[in-house]
Write a protein that holds these residues in place. Structure first.
Motif, PDB file in Angstrom:
ATOM      1  N   ILE A   1     -40.363 -62.406 -14.095  1.00  0.00           N
ATOM      2  CA  ILE A   1     -40.604 -61.500 -12.967  1.00  0.00           C
ATOM      3  C   ILE A   1     -39.352 -60.713 -12.632  1.00  0.00           C
ATOM      4  CG2 ILE A   1     -41.146 -61.397 -10.520  1.00  0.00           C
ATOM      5  CD1 ILE A   1     -43.006 -63.699 -10.955  1.00  0.00           C
ATOM      6  N   ALA A   2     -38.228 -61.423 -12.532  1.00  0.00           N
ATOM      7  CA  ALA A   2     -36.985 -60.735 -12.192  1.00  0.00           C
ATOM      8  C   ALA A   2     -36.646 -59.708 -13.258  1.00  0.00           C
ATOM      9  CB  ALA A   2     -35.852 -61.741 -12.051  1.00  0.00           C
ATOM     10  N   PHE A   3     -36.859 -60.087 -14.511  1.00  0.00           N
ATOM     11  CA  PHE A   3     -36.526 -59.182 -15.611  1.00  0.00           C
ATOM     12  C   PHE A   3     -37.376 -57.925 -15.553  1.00  0.00           C
ATOM     13  CE2 PHE A   3     -37.331 -57.739 -19.972  1.00  0.00           C
ATOM     14  CZ  PHE A   3     -36.036 -57.459 -20.347  1.00  0.00           C
TER      15      PHE A   3
ATOM     16  N   LYS B   1     -34.423 -70.083 -22.039  1.00  0.00           N
ATOM     17  CA  LYS B   1     -35.011 -70.914 -20.997  1.00  0.00           C
ATOM     18  C   LYS B   1     -36.505 -71.112 -21.231  1.00  0.00           C
ATOM     19  CE  LYS B   1     -33.812 -70.908 -16.361  1.00  0.00           C
ATOM     20  NZ  LYS B   1     -33.579 -70.034 -15.184  1.00  0.00           N
ATOM     21  N   LEU B   2     -37.173 -70.037 -21.677  1.00  0.00           N
ATOM     22  CA  LEU B   2     -38.615 -70.126 -21.912  1.00  0.00           C
ATOM     23  C   LEU B   2     -38.929 -71.122 -23.013  1.00  0.00           C
ATOM     24  CD1 LEU B   2     -39.963 -66.486 -21.741  1.00  0.00           C
ATOM     25  CD2 LEU B   2     -40.355 -68.343 -20.174  1.00  0.00           C
TER      26      LEU B   2
ATOM     27  N   LEU C   1     -45.590 -65.685 -14.726  1.00  0.00           N
ATOM     28  CA  LEU C   1     -45.147 -66.032 -13.380  1.00  0.00           C
ATOM     29  C   LEU C   1     -43.816 -66.771 -13.372  1.00  0.00           C
ATOM     30  CD1 LEU C   1     -48.370 -66.936 -11.454  1.00  0.00           C
ATOM     31  CD2 LEU C   1     -46.774 -65.113 -11.032  1.00  0.00           C
ATOM     32  N   SER C   2     -43.183 -66.902 -14.510  1.00  0.00           N
ATOM     33  CA  SER C   2     -41.897 -67.604 -14.448  1.00  0.00           C
ATOM     34  C   SER C   2     -40.866 -66.675 -13.816  1.00  0.00           C
ATOM     35  CB  SER C   2     -41.466 -68.034 -15.838  1.00  0.00           C
ATOM     36  OG  SER C   2     -40.798 -66.989 -16.459  1.00  0.00           O
ATOM     37  N   ASN C   3     -39.945 -67.282 -13.086  1.00  0.00           N
ATOM     38  CA  ASN C   3     -38.989 -66.503 -12.294  1.00  0.00           C
ATOM     39  C   ASN C   3     -38.242 -65.478 -13.126  1.00  0.00           C
ATOM     40  OD1 ASN C   3     -39.709 -68.180 -10.297  1.00  0.00           O
ATOM     41  ND2 ASN C   3     -37.951 -69.527 -10.507  1.00  0.00           N
ATOM     42  N   ASP C   4     -37.806 -65.923 -14.313  1.00  0.00           N
ATOM     43  CA  ASP C   4     -36.980 -65.044 -15.133  1.00  0.00           C
ATOM     44  C   ASP C   4     -37.750 -63.803 -15.536  1.00  0.00           C
ATOM     45  OD1 ASP C   4     -36.100 -67.791 -15.340  1.00  0.00           O
ATOM     46  OD2 ASP C   4     -34.505 -66.939 -16.568  1.00  0.00           O
TER      47      ASP C   4
END
Lengths: 369, 317
Positions: free
Chosen positions: B10-12, B80-81, B5-8
């Motif tokens: 999902i966007a990826f 970032k992760l 569920l981290s933004n990156d």
């Protein structure tokens, strides 16, 4: 490959047909605006929280009994101080007081510098108390007694996100308010000067006292990150669904807009434009629309969040329990802009390819008739 | 809990999915083109196929461009992760946290090489008037597309299996010195690095595409170890910090991007001419000059750090 004149022509044509692109431009700006607002808020809060943790002690120890938070005594502090690498350990009083009339919780923290009959309160606490006319003195109710305390001063505005619901009291008073015995602590703070030893110390503490949770600074920061990743993530999942429906709409809208321009495209092709030139032309136009909408959306979100302080949206992230008066610290980095770009502009362009192609291959002899 | 569920992430995955859907659409047409294409025919079908060829070309151009952007984004989000995954201090911990990470990363690199090669063949094909390599390039693309589907599955497996409660190993554990293959020492690695670079430069000058190809593959392998186990130490200015990923972070002024970027560009331009010759029969040796150029930049950056350390501290690590 693509000459300057060609791009120039594409932009001129775009300006001429601006009414056709206005719809996608406006909606897309709005979509980018919402997306970047949410991301800006969550990263700003994360940043503030992690900064405040970096100023706090290296390890926080809490005891647990039967799955509930338990208290600790001086014995713990004595043992922890003897662990290698620990420079200091001290117990603190820290707990929650239920304010029944407003049905909210105040966060009580013991602070040695304060006198026994005074307190410092956060802005949110002040507002809640003022509503029930507690202007100078507040009465804490415990099972044994009523404790009146003078409201001394308000916590500084800059530490807002942490102190909004906090009441600082002298530890003795705080014990009385929270019904704790003398010599009981709810948390132990441990100082470890060498950053590389922090997680090792945390591990030693849990080994020494299996009933405790020792959270290192790193753990707490990653907890916060994770919480906001989670909140942002749920939003993003719902959002992607909304976005896909927008893109399908966009695709139809573009086919419609181009459909009425069939004649124009047929003329272009008859003067020597190849199919791939027309696709390139449409691509340049849509790229311009998408990037300008992206930039405008991000700029609007910046103004909305960091200048107007995000009315409405803030409650999603901060909760309504004590209404917050937090101001957000502007944090915008390259990573996030890249993320927004990837999440919005690339799908936009992807959905434009097929309509552009369909128009470009249309039979031109039909159109010029 | 997972990092899903981290933004990156999902966007990826969202962008990746859109790219794959587009590729699947073009793959559908590619199959038809491969079956019925006959440039000399004047049938309606051939005319339609030529129109579809335009669509396929546009889509592939766009998607390959996206894949390259997504690769950079992938590297950034791993960094970032690493602040969320316990124990991970840089991407090494995140990638090594489950068995899929390293395969995925390798596959991604190979795909970037493959897609780059495809772009060159495509360019040659479009330049000629009668699409001479059309079938060959679409067969190559179909293979790449299968690999991309595999990559997507691996990505999902990788992201769902990143543990968030148990600490993972960080780079100082993963890249311990005894792991060097064939009993290499650091001095030997550095020596090989320079010797192979010099031979590649000479071969490139002589336009020996096949020998260059072989040496470049060897160089990719040696350079990876040399940078991780020898030159990296001078970037971090610490004798025990061995990691290929940490140099991508802001603390080291993002120097990892130029280092790895120039290495991969150099290798790519070094191996493409031979492969292009193999596929199309065209002489494409002018790319070898670019290869020498990028490898030279890579060697210069690496040597600069060693020299800088030697001149400021006075000893070698």
């Amino acid at each position: 490959m693509v000459s300057k004149n060609f791009i120039d022509y594409a932009i001129k044509l775009l300006y001429k047909d601006r009414a056709d692109h206005a719809f996608s431009f406006i909606i897309f700006t709005f979509i980018v605006f919402i997306l970047s607002s949410v991301l800006f808020i969550s990263s700003s809060i994360q940043n503030d929280l992690s900064l405040s943790i970096q100023n706090s002690p290296s390890v926080v120890v809490e005891a647990v009994r039967a799955g509930k938070k338990d208290t600790m005594h001086d014995g713990y502090i004595y043992d922890i101080k003897r662990i290698n690498g620990v420079s200091d350990a001290w117990g603190v009083v820290d707990g929650y007081y239920y304010f029944g009339q407003k049905r909210i919780w105040f966060h009580i923290i013991g602070l040695d510098e304060l006198d026994e009959n005074e307190m410092i309160i956060g802005e949110g606490v002040k507002r809640e108390m003022a509503e029930l006319y507690y202007e100078d003195v507040f009465n804490f109710l415990t099972e044994h007694a009523l404790i009146p305390i003078k409201i001394n001063k308000i916590a500084s505005h800059s530490s807002n996100i942490i102190t909004n619901d906090v009441i600082y009291l002298n530890p003795t008073t705080a014990r009385a308010v929270l019904s704790l015995e003398e010599g009981e602590y709810t948390k132990i703070y441990v100082d470890v000067p060498n950053e590389n030893e922090i997680s090792q110390v945390a591990l030693s503490i849990s080994n020494l006292y299996p009933n405790t949770q020792a959270l290192s600074m790193e753990d707490r920061i990653s907890d916060i990150r994770h919480l906001y990743y989670y909140k942002g993530g749920i939003f993003m999942v719902i959002y992607s669904a909304a976005m896909i429906s927008f893109f399908i709409l966009l695709k139809n809208q573009i086919s419609l807009a181009y459909g009425s321009k069939k004649r124009e495209i047929a003329i272009l092709r008859s003067i020597g434009y190849a199919i791939k030139d027309i696709i390139a032309l449409k691509f340049i136009q849509n790229f311009t629309v998408a990037t300008s909408a992206f930039l405008l959306g991000v700029a609007l979100a910046y103004i909305y969040i960091f200048i107007f302080n995000a009315p409405l949206l803030r409650n999603v992230f901060l909760g309504l329990e004590i209404e917050n008066s937090v101001t957000f610290t502007p944090i915008v980095d390259f990573n996030m802009l890249f993320l927004i770009f990837l999440f919005s502009v690339i799908p936009f362009l992807a959905f434009v390819i097929i309509p552009s192609w369909r128009i470009a291959i249309a039979d031109m002899s039909e159109a010029v008739k | 809990m997972s990092v899903f569920l981290s933004n990156d992430v999902i966007a990826f995955l969202f962008a990746e999915l859109i790219v794959i859907v587009l590729m699947a659409i073009s793959q559908f047409y590619i199959v038809r083109i491969l079956r019925y294409w006959d440039f000399n025919a004047t049938t309606n079908l051939q005319y339609t196929l030529e129109k579809h060829n335009y669509l396929v070309n546009t889509i592939l151009f766009f998607t390959i461009f996206c894949k390259i952007i997504l690769f950079v984004f992938f590297a950034l989000s791993l960094n970032k992760l690493s602040s969320v995954v316990p124990g991970a201090m840089c991407s090494a911990g995140v990638i090594g946290s489950n068995e899929y990470g390293n395969i995925l990363f390798l596959l991604k690199l190979l795909l970037i090489f493959g897609l780059g090669l495809w772009l060159v063949v495509n360019y040659l094909d479009l330049k000629a008037i009668n699409f001479p390599f059309l079938k060959r390039k679409y067969i190559i693309f179909s293979i790449l597309f299968c690999a991309i589907l595999g990559e997507f599955v691996l990505e999902i497996l990788f992201f769902t299996n990143i543990p968030l409660s148990v600490p993972v190993f960080c780079c100082s554990v993963v890249f311990q010195a005894p792991k060097l293959p064939f009993g290499y020492t650091q001095a030997m690695l550095a020596m090989f690095f320079y010797v192979i670079f010099a031979s590649i430069a000479v071969l490139n000058f002589l336009k020996q595409s096949m020998a260059s190809f072989a040496l470049n593959l060897l160089f990719l392998f040696i350079a990876y170890y040399a940078i991780t186990y020898f030159f990296g130490l001078y970037v971090y200015e610490q004798p025990n910090h061995k990691c290929p990923y940490c140099m991508l972070m802001g603390e080291y002024y993002y120097i990892g991007y130029p280092i790895w970027g120039s290495l991969f560009l150099g290798i790519f331009y070094g191996i493409t001419p031979f492969l292009v010759e193999l596929i199309t029969g065209y002489d494409y040796t002018h790319l070898l000059r670019l290869s020498s150029f990028w490898l030279l930049i890579n060697v210069a950056i690496c040597s600069f750090y060693v020299a800088k350390y030697y001149f400021t501290i006075g000893v070698l690590l």
